[in-house]
Design a protein around this motif. Structure first.
Motif: not given
Length: 227
Positions: A13, A15-17, A23, A60-61
């Motif tokens: 990823y 960004k960590d969901p 997320g 963004r994720y």
């Protein structure tokens, strides 16, 4: 009931969901939408509309929907590995251990589908993986995805099970091939029974569950190979 959190590597990823509520919502609602629409019809635009956010916020994720599917599939295999470790750590006999592993992979015990797993609907996730997971490697980008290390969860699980097979029969020369086939067959036979019944003897009209029938078939085939 305590919530089980599975750790997925940051290579999956942007960004960590699991680090934000948005997320987590992207993952949980994304699974439901993939289950409903299928991979071809699924888009981040549709997911954004469903969860009342912007399409840009989803990017963004995750880079794209293929990477999102890879993430979900990797999460599924991490869940299977967790279940295998949890349910077999006390089993010393290799044959009994392999039989328990096959039951887990075939979802014979439906109880674990109701586990509290960070808001993820595991029944929907199972269907998504069953129908869509081959799209992550039957693609021109398979080498690129592999080089990024995005198949490591699947390969790690395959290797872990192959070690049990080697314990049962050290002379067997195809342990990884057998395991990878079993992992695929556990999903394919369920799909065939529900949608292409002429391709299998597994049937949704029988008195026992499809999952138990698939387990009995895979168990019979696997141990035939090993002996």
């Amino acid at each position: 009931m305590s919530t089980i959190t599975l750790q997925i590597g940051q290579e999956f990823y942007c960004k960590d969901p699991q680090s934000t509520e948005l997320g987590k919502k992207i993952v949980s609602e994304g699974i439901q939408l993939l289950d409903q629409l299928g991979f071809e019809e699924f888009t981040f635009k549709k997911l954004a509309a469903k969860i009342a956010t912007s399409e840009a916020s989803i990017y963004r994720y995750f880079d794209n929907k293929l990477k999102f599917l890879v993430y979900l599939t990797s999460w599924y295999w991490a869940w299977m590995e967790y279940m295998i470790d949890h349910k077999t750590h006390h089993i010393n006999d290799s044959k009994n251990k392999l039989q328990e592993i096959l039951k887990i992979l075939c979802h014979v015990d439906q109880g674990h589908l109701n586990m509290d797993l960070s808001g993820i609907n595991t029944t929907s996730l199972k269907r998504v993986v069953m129908i869509e997971s081959d799209k992550i490697y039957l693609t021109k980008k398979v080498d690129e995805i592999n080089n990024e290390g995005l198949f490591k969860g699947f390969k790690g699980l395959c290797h872990k099970i192959s070690l049990v097979i080697i314990e049962i029969n050290p002379e067997y020369i195809y342990p990884h091939a057998l395991v990878s086939m079993v992992l695929e067959t556990a999903h394919q036979q369920v799909f065939f029974a529900k949608h292409l019944p002429s391709l299998t003897e597994i049937s949704k009209t029988k008195t026992v569950s499809i999952e138990l029938q698939v387990y009995e078939f895979i168990n019979h085939f696997t141990f035939k190979q090993l002996h």
